[in-house]
Design a protein around this motif. Structure first.
Motif, PDB file in Angstrom:
ATOM      1  N   TYR A 156      -5.332   6.397   1.922  1.00 45.98           N
ATOM      2  CA  TYR A 156      -4.315   5.385   1.703  1.00 45.98           C
ATOM      3  C   TYR A 156      -3.997   4.679   3.025  1.00 45.98           C
ATOM      4  O   TYR A 156      -4.188   5.235   4.099  1.00 45.98           O
ATOM      5  CB  TYR A 156      -3.014   6.022   1.154  1.00 45.98           C
ATOM      6  CG  TYR A 156      -3.221   6.809  -0.116  1.00 45.98           C
ATOM      7  CD1 TYR A 156      -3.147   6.183  -1.353  1.00 45.98           C
ATOM      8  CD2 TYR A 156      -3.443   8.184  -0.073  1.00 45.98           C
ATOM      9  CE1 TYR A 156      -3.326   6.905  -2.523  1.00 45.98           C
ATOM     10  CE2 TYR A 156      -3.622   8.912  -1.243  1.00 45.98           C
ATOM     11  CZ  TYR A 156      -3.553   8.269  -2.463  1.00 45.98           C
ATOM     12  OH  TYR A 156      -3.728   8.983  -3.613  1.00 45.98           O
TER      13      TYR A 156
ATOM     14  N   ASN B  63       4.369  -1.732  -8.143  1.00 50.23           N
ATOM     15  CA  ASN B  63       2.960  -2.033  -7.836  1.00 50.23           C
ATOM     16  C   ASN B  63       2.535  -1.594  -6.438  1.00 50.23           C
ATOM     17  O   ASN B  63       1.786  -2.300  -5.745  1.00 50.23           O
ATOM     18  CB  ASN B  63       2.693  -3.537  -8.005  1.00 50.23           C
ATOM     19  CG  ASN B  63       3.101  -4.039  -9.365  1.00 50.23           C
ATOM     20  OD1 ASN B  63       2.762  -3.454 -10.385  1.00 50.23           O
ATOM     21  ND2 ASN B  63       3.877  -5.122  -9.391  1.00 50.23           N
ATOM     22  N   SER B  64       2.999  -0.429  -6.000  1.00 46.66           N
ATOM     23  CA  SER B  64       2.605   0.118  -4.704  1.00 46.66           C
ATOM     24  C   SER B  64       1.786   1.387  -4.917  1.00 46.66           C
ATOM     25  O   SER B  64       2.050   2.156  -5.841  1.00 46.66           O
ATOM     26  CB  SER B  64       3.837   0.432  -3.852  1.00 46.66           C
ATOM     27  OG  SER B  64       4.575  -0.743  -3.591  1.00 46.66           O
ATOM     28  N   ARG B  65       0.780   1.608  -4.065  1.00 51.77           N
ATOM     29  CA  ARG B  65      -0.050   2.803  -4.254  1.00 51.77           C
ATOM     30  C   ARG B  65       0.763   4.073  -4.011  1.00 51.77           C
ATOM     31  O   ARG B  65       0.748   4.988  -4.825  1.00 51.77           O
ATOM     32  CB  ARG B  65      -1.264   2.759  -3.320  1.00 51.77           C
ATOM     33  CG  ARG B  65      -2.281   1.693  -3.674  1.00 51.77           C
ATOM     34  CD  ARG B  65      -3.582   1.923  -2.946  1.00 51.77           C
ATOM     35  NE  ARG B  65      -4.263   3.115  -3.426  1.00 51.77           N
ATOM     36  CZ  ARG B  65      -5.216   3.769  -2.750  1.00 51.77           C
ATOM     37  NH1 ARG B  65      -5.577   3.344  -1.548  1.00 51.77           N
ATOM     38  NH2 ARG B  65      -5.798   4.829  -3.260  1.00 51.77           N
TER      39      ARG B  65
ATOM     40  N   GLU C  64       0.846  -1.180   0.000  1.00 56.40           N
ATOM     41  CA  GLU C  64       0.000   0.000   0.000  1.00 56.40           C
ATOM     42  C   GLU C  64       0.893   1.247   0.000  1.00 56.40           C
ATOM     43  O   GLU C  64       0.702   2.171  -0.781  1.00 56.40           O
ATOM     44  CB  GLU C  64      -0.912  -0.021   1.233  1.00 56.40           C
ATOM     45  CG  GLU C  64      -1.836   1.179   1.354  1.00 56.40           C
ATOM     46  CD  GLU C  64      -3.022   1.164   0.417  1.00 56.40           C
ATOM     47  OE1 GLU C  64      -3.753   2.169   0.389  1.00 56.40           O
ATOM     48  OE2 GLU C  64      -3.211   0.161  -0.303  1.00 56.40           O
TER      49      GLU C  64
ATOM     50  N   GLY D   2       4.618   1.526 -11.568  1.00 56.90           N
ATOM     51  CA  GLY D   2       3.253   1.232 -11.149  1.00 56.90           C
ATOM     52  C   GLY D   2       2.800   1.906  -9.872  1.00 56.90           C
ATOM     53  O   GLY D   2       1.778   1.513  -9.302  1.00 56.90           O
ATOM     54  N   SER D   3       3.522   2.921  -9.399  1.00 56.69           N
ATOM     55  CA  SER D   3       3.095   3.633  -8.188  1.00 56.69           C
ATOM     56  C   SER D   3       2.017   4.656  -8.550  1.00 56.69           C
ATOM     57  O   SER D   3       2.193   5.469  -9.460  1.00 56.69           O
ATOM     58  CB  SER D   3       4.273   4.357  -7.531  1.00 56.69           C
ATOM     59  OG  SER D   3       5.237   3.434  -7.082  1.00 56.69           O
ATOM     60  N   GLU D   4       0.909   4.633  -7.811  1.00 53.62           N
ATOM     61  CA  GLU D   4      -0.158   5.617  -8.016  1.00 53.62           C
ATOM     62  C   GLU D   4       0.326   7.021  -7.651  1.00 53.62           C
ATOM     63  O   GLU D   4       0.063   7.992  -8.364  1.00 53.62           O
ATOM     64  CB  GLU D   4      -1.361   5.220  -7.162  1.00 53.62           C
ATOM     65  CG  GLU D   4      -2.591   6.080  -7.343  1.00 53.62           C
ATOM     66  CD  GLU D   4      -3.752   5.588  -6.508  1.00 53.62           C
ATOM     67  OE1 GLU D   4      -4.490   6.435  -5.973  1.00 53.62           O
ATOM     68  OE2 GLU D   4      -3.923   4.352  -6.385  1.00 53.62           O
ATOM     69  N   VAL D   5       1.032   7.146  -6.520  1.00 57.00           N
ATOM     70  CA  VAL D   5       1.657   8.407  -6.093  1.00 57.00           C
ATOM     71  C   VAL D   5       3.124   8.084  -5.799  1.00 57.00           C
ATOM     72  O   VAL D   5       3.434   7.527  -4.748  1.00 57.00           O
ATOM     73  CB  VAL D   5       0.975   8.984  -4.841  1.00 57.00           C
ATOM     74  CG1 VAL D   5       1.640  10.305  -4.444  1.00 57.00           C
ATOM     75  CG2 VAL D   5      -0.514   9.182  -5.069  1.00 57.00           C
TER      76      VAL D   5
END
Length: 278
Positions: free
Chosen positions: A273, A209-211, A189, A237-240
């Motif tokens: 988050y 692949n972490s937010r 996360e 792949g990180s959202e932020v």
């Protein structure tokens, strides 16, 4: 307290191991020591010493399985395995399917963890409080909350793989100092957190692949901002990728990452988050 290769202990009917003496649990690759609970009620092991000057406790080739944290009358601890005020060397060992707030909790201890595996942890895998030591050649798989969480500690982390984390992969807090190198984080996360007057120095870290990739902030008013120095950090792949609070700092390969968030903690802890627990 001494155990040799092939020893197997089944803690059932809420049994626990409580030792006030150093431990020498020396298994082997072919005959590990196994401490488990077949009925799921076993309350794990607590090593509680009066002085950190006693001999080093050694756990080599030991498997801890399906345990929970001790609780008796008005006394309880958070770790399925709790080590207090000790010097401890844990190697070639595993902690699996343990159901407690902390799988392994080290408090006021000096430690070395080498080739240690944590898997399928209900909440935090490794919780370090006011402890100094190193974690090398280890892995953390499927942690319900944080994989590595520490407060008031000085820690070196090298060659560690962290996969599938419900909250933070590495959380550095409350005036801690961490140095990490060759870290792989997949599916957290929040991958890296540095908060509350702590410092994190990291080199050769791969986050996927972490937010949230990396965050630095102040959570508690009695502490100050966090500070991160990173080199050779890559993210996919990180959202932020970066969430750096004003007054907190981060540099990547010598260049400052913008500090544009006012109150990071208001976005974390289950708000947008992470998890609400801590």
């Amino acid at each position: 307290v001494i155990a040799g290769p092939g020893v197997s202990l089944d803690l059932h009917d809420a049994a626990m191991i409580l030792s006030k003496s150093p431990i020498q649990f020396l298994g082997s690759e072919d005959l590990p020591i196994v401490i488990e609970s077949s009925d799921g009620t076993g309350q794990g092991m607590s090593l509680i010493l009066k002085s950190s000057n006693e001999q080093t406790s050694i756990l080599d080739y030991v498997e801890f399985k399906n345990l929970t944290s001790p609780s008796k009358d008005k006394w309880s601890v958070t770790g399925a395995i709790t080590i207090y005020q000790a010097k401890v060397d844990i190697s070639n060992s595993s902690f699996m399917n343990n159901k407690s707030e902390d799988c392994l909790n080290l408090v006021r201890s000096t430690f070395r963890l080498s080739n240690v595996s944590f898997a399928n942890t209900f909440s935090d895998a490794l919780d370090l409080d006011f402890s100094n030591g190193s974690i090398v050649d280890s892995e953390f798989i499927n942690s319900g909350n944080d994989a590595i969480d520490f407060s008031g500690s000085i820690v070196t982390i090298e060659d560690v793989m962290i996969k599938k984390v419900g909250d933070k992969a590495i959380s550095v807090g409350e005036k801690s100092a961490a140095t990490a190198s060759r870290i792989r984080i997949d599916g957290a996360e929040i991958a890296l957190t540095c908060k509350d007057q702590s410092t994190l120095t990291i080199d050769n870290c791969v986050i996927s692949n972490s937010r949230i990739g990396v965050t630095a902030y102040q959570k508690k008013p009695e502490f100050g901002p966090g500070s991160i120095t990173a080199t050779n950090l890559t993210q996919t792949g990180s959202e932020v990728p970066y969430m750096i609070e004003k007054r907190s700092t981060m540099t990547l390969d010598g260049k400052a990452i913008a500090s544009k968030y006012k109150k990071v903690k208001d976005l974390l802890y289950g708000a947008e988050y992470g998890k609400s627990s801590k």
